[in-house]
Design a protein around this motif. Structure first.
Motif, short mmCIF file in Angstrom:
data_model
loop_
_atom_site.label_atom_id
_atom_site.label_comp_id
_atom_site.label_asym_id
_atom_site.label_seq_id
_atom_site.Cartn_x
_atom_site.Cartn_y
_atom_site.Cartn_z
N GLY A 124 0.80 -1.22 0.00
CA GLY A 124 0.00 0.00 0.00
C GLY A 124 0.83 1.27 0.00
N GLY A 125 2.08 1.20 -0.44
CA GLY A 125 2.96 2.37 -0.42
C GLY A 125 2.99 3.13 -1.73
N GLY A 126 2.09 2.76 -2.65
CA GLY A 126 2.03 3.50 -3.91
C GLY A 126 2.92 2.91 -4.99
N LEU A 127 3.60 1.79 -4.69
CA LEU A 127 4.48 1.19 -5.70
C LEU A 127 3.88 -0.07 -6.30
CD1 LEU A 127 7.90 1.67 -3.87
CD2 LEU A 127 6.95 3.04 -5.71
N SER A 128 2.63 -0.32 -5.96
CA SER A 128 1.88 -1.43 -6.55
C SER A 128 2.44 -2.81 -6.21
CB SER A 128 1.78 -1.26 -8.07
OG SER A 128 0.59 -1.85 -8.49
N SER A 129 2.47 -3.10 -4.94
CA SER A 129 2.90 -4.42 -4.50
C SER A 129 1.95 -5.50 -5.01
CB SER A 129 2.97 -4.48 -2.97
OG SER A 129 1.69 -4.30 -2.38
N SER A 130 0.67 -5.18 -5.11
CA SER A 130 -0.30 -6.20 -5.53
C SER A 130 -0.06 -6.61 -6.98
CB SER A 130 -1.73 -5.70 -5.34
OG SER A 130 -1.98 -4.54 -6.10
N ALA A 131 0.24 -5.66 -7.85
CA ALA A 131 0.48 -5.99 -9.25
C ALA A 131 1.73 -6.85 -9.39
CB ALA A 131 0.61 -4.73 -10.09
N ALA A 132 2.78 -6.49 -8.66
CA ALA A 132 4.02 -7.27 -8.75
C ALA A 132 3.79 -8.69 -8.24
CB ALA A 132 5.12 -6.57 -7.96
N MET A 133 2.97 -8.82 -7.21
CA MET A 133 2.69 -10.15 -6.67
C MET A 133 1.94 -10.99 -7.71
SD MET A 133 0.60 -10.95 -3.23
CE MET A 133 0.16 -12.63 -2.75
N LEU A 134 0.98 -10.39 -8.39
CA LEU A 134 0.20 -11.11 -9.41
C LEU A 134 1.08 -11.50 -10.60
CD1 LEU A 134 -3.05 -9.01 -9.31
CD2 LEU A 134 -2.93 -11.47 -9.03
N VAL A 135 1.83 -10.55 -11.11
CA VAL A 135 2.69 -10.81 -12.25
C VAL A 135 3.73 -11.87 -11.88
CG1 VAL A 135 4.54 -9.76 -13.64
CG2 VAL A 135 2.37 -8.56 -13.36
N GLY A 136 4.32 -11.71 -10.70
CA GLY A 136 5.35 -12.65 -10.26
C GLY A 136 4.80 -14.06 -10.10
N THR A 137 3.59 -14.17 -9.56
CA THR A 137 2.99 -15.49 -9.38
C THR A 137 2.72 -16.14 -10.74
OG1 THR A 137 1.97 -14.77 -7.32
CG2 THR A 137 1.03 -16.72 -8.35
N ALA A 138 2.17 -15.35 -11.67
CA ALA A 138 1.86 -15.90 -13.00
C ALA A 138 3.13 -16.39 -13.70
CB ALA A 138 1.16 -14.84 -13.85
N LEU A 139 4.21 -15.63 -13.61
CA LEU A 139 5.44 -16.03 -14.31
C LEU A 139 6.12 -17.22 -13.63
CD1 LEU A 139 7.03 -12.62 -15.38
CD2 LEU A 139 5.54 -14.16 -16.68
N THR A 140 6.01 -17.28 -12.32
CA THR A 140 6.60 -18.42 -11.60
C THR A 140 5.90 -19.72 -11.98
OG1 THR A 140 7.04 -16.94 -9.75
CG2 THR A 140 7.20 -19.28 -9.29
N VAL A 141 4.58 -19.66 -12.00
CA VAL A 141 3.81 -20.86 -12.34
C VAL A 141 4.10 -21.28 -13.78
CG1 VAL A 141 1.46 -21.68 -12.67
CG2 VAL A 141 2.04 -20.41 -10.64
N ARG A 142 4.29 -20.29 -14.66
CA ARG A 142 4.61 -20.61 -16.07
C ARG A 142 5.92 -21.38 -16.18
NH1 ARG A 142 7.62 -17.81 -20.09
NH2 ARG A 142 6.82 -18.11 -22.22
N LYS A 143 6.87 -21.06 -15.29
CA LYS A 143 8.15 -21.78 -15.33
C LYS A 143 8.00 -23.23 -14.89
CE LYS A 143 10.78 -17.58 -14.68
NZ LYS A 143 11.44 -16.71 -13.72
N LEU A 144 7.04 -23.47 -14.01
CA LEU A 144 6.82 -24.85 -13.53
C LEU A 144 5.91 -25.62 -14.48
CD1 LEU A 144 6.19 -24.14 -9.72
CD2 LEU A 144 8.34 -24.80 -10.82
N TYR A 145 4.88 -24.95 -14.98
CA TYR A 145 3.86 -25.58 -15.83
C TYR A 145 3.62 -24.68 -17.04
CZ TYR A 145 3.12 -28.22 -11.55
OH TYR A 145 3.31 -29.00 -10.44
N PRO A 146 4.49 -24.78 -18.05
CA PRO A 146 4.45 -23.79 -19.15
C PRO A 146 3.08 -23.67 -19.81
CG PRO A 146 6.41 -25.15 -19.31
CD PRO A 146 5.58 -25.75 -18.22
#
Ligand code: ADP
Ligand code: MG
Length: 402
Positions: A124-146
């Motif tokens: 909630g500091g204005g740097l969009s932690s939620s978006a980074a968490m979503l993007v990071g989760t999606a890319l991590t899962v892609r590496k495990l299950y392309p």
């Protein structure tokens, strides 16, 4: 990810799950440089991906269970991919669940995994932690299950190259992923947010400004001058009724566009606005003036950055804040104090509120050698004038998630 961050994350994952991770991902936070409240008006934005980052380590499991751990929270989110429901006991995990559910609904064939997330992005500091968490989760899962995202689902999964590495997402697929992340946050978490945060986290480039045109969702880049450092100052203030204020401004912009006979304020230039002023209420005019002005400033700002005219670029930041304060009315006394204090420091090149407003953070461009002095000056002044502690972060401009 740099070597020391990788080693630390790997050993934390090992300690928690008793085996090494098979996928490592980083996704940066972002900050709006110029172009305030232009996104839903189909306008122009300049933003930066910054080195406040979400880092994730993960390894697959043989079953369909997910264990999701964040170093920011004590409890583990444990759920099955076959029963993804929001859980009020672990609300922070709703973001990860939302993206997993949407990826599966599109046809991605996922399996279970253990995941550890560590983030340096303030929540909630204005740097969009939620978006980074979503993007990071999606890319991590892609590496495990392309999976390969297409406009209406998924296509043939990409093949791994040498050493098992997947090809990165191309621009079209990044844009689709941004939409899926937005849908996850909108529908699963229930936060109505624009696409911008995900786009910047995915499309950021080191030492470059990301230019986004919200009309056709095109992305471009232009270098940020090397002799400029980015400092974010967080007011610590979040005014009540922010959502209501946001919706009201949005409605005013839409009403102004309708009164001027266009689909969105994007299609109005400063001269058109003056010519049509009589058709608008005062508040509609004030909001339109801000948005039309911001689009114009982003266009001019890109040109100034290309020419290396930092002083004039900083002046656009000043005008942007003044326009927020006087016309759009999305500043507040604390943000005004922060911007005033910033400008009173000799190393300040530009300062303005960033993001939605009504509290939140300011963005400051500062001569690099003076960053620490600037931060001290800001903290001291803010404590004196607002009796509040100031959190501030000096940020590098970095590449998008990978
Ligand atoms: P921001 O402006 O930082 O995106 P939001 O309110 O949109 O603020 O998102 C913050 C929320 O995102 C947190 O309340 C939490 O649910 C989730 N989140 C962000 N960072 C983390 C983290 N490191 N671990 C777990 N959840 C996180
Ligand atoms: Mg957010």
């Amino acid at each position: 990810m740099d070597a020391s961050a990788t080693a630390e994350l790997t050993s934390r994952f090992q300690a928690r799950f008793g085996r090494p991770p098979e996928a490592l991902t980083r996704a940066p936070g972002r900050v709006e440089l110029l172009g305030n409240h232009t996104d839903y008006n189909l306008g122009l934005i300049m933003a930066l991906a910054v080195d406040k980052t979400v880092r994730l380590a993960a390894a697959p499991r043989a079953d369909r269970e997910v264990q999701f751990v964040s170093t920011a929270f004590p409890e583990t989110a444990h759920f099955s991919l076959d029963r993804i429901e929001p859980d009020p006991a672990v609300p922070w995990a709703d973001y990860a669940k939302g993206i997993l559910r949407l990826l599966q609904e599109r046809g991605a064939r996922l399996g279970g995994f253990d995941l550890l997330l560590d983030s340096s992005i303030p929540l909630g500091g204005g740097l969009s932690s939620s978006a980074a968490m979503l993007v990071g989760t999606a890319l991590t899962v892609r590496k495990l299950y392309p999976y390969r995202l297409t406009s209406d689902g998924v296509g043939t999964a990409p093949a791994r190259g040498a050493r098992g590495v997947l090809p990165p997402l191309d621009a079209a697929e990044k844009m689709i992923l941004a939409h899926v992340c937005q849908a996850a946050e909108n529908h699963f978490v229930g936060v109505k947010c624009g696409l911008l945060d995900y786009i910047v986290s995915l499309f950021g480039r080191a030492a470059q400004v990301v230019l986004i045109d919200c009309l056709n969702l095109s992305v471009d880049w232009t270098p940020l001058a090397a002799d400029m450092a980015v400092v974010i100052c967080h007011s610590g203030v979040k005014h009540a009724l922010v959502a209501g204020e946001y919706n009201e401004r949005r409605a005013l912009c839409e009403a102004a566009a309708a009164a001027l006979g266009v689909r969105a304020l994007r299609f109005v230039n400063p001269a058109d606005l003056e010519a049509g002023r009589a058709k608008l209420t005062d508040r509609q005019y004030g909001c339109a003036l801000h948005v039309v002005g911001e689009n114009d400033r982003v266009e001019r700002g890109a040109d100034l950055l290309r020419r290396g005219d930092l002083a004039s670029f900083g002046e656009l930041l000043r005008q942007s804040h003044e326009s927020s304060r006087l016309h759009f009315l999305n500043s507040c006394p604390e943000l005004d104090v922060l911007v005033e204090l910033a400008w009173s420091h000799p190393a300040c090149i530009g300062a303005r509120l960033t993001g939605g407003g009504f509290g939140g953070a300011t963005l400051n461009l500062v001569r690099p050698a003076a960053v620490e002095d600037f931060r001290r000056h800001m903290a001291e002044g803010y404590a004196r004038r607002c009796q509040r502690p100031l959190e501030s972060w000096a940020c590098q401009v970095v590449n998008g998630a990978n």
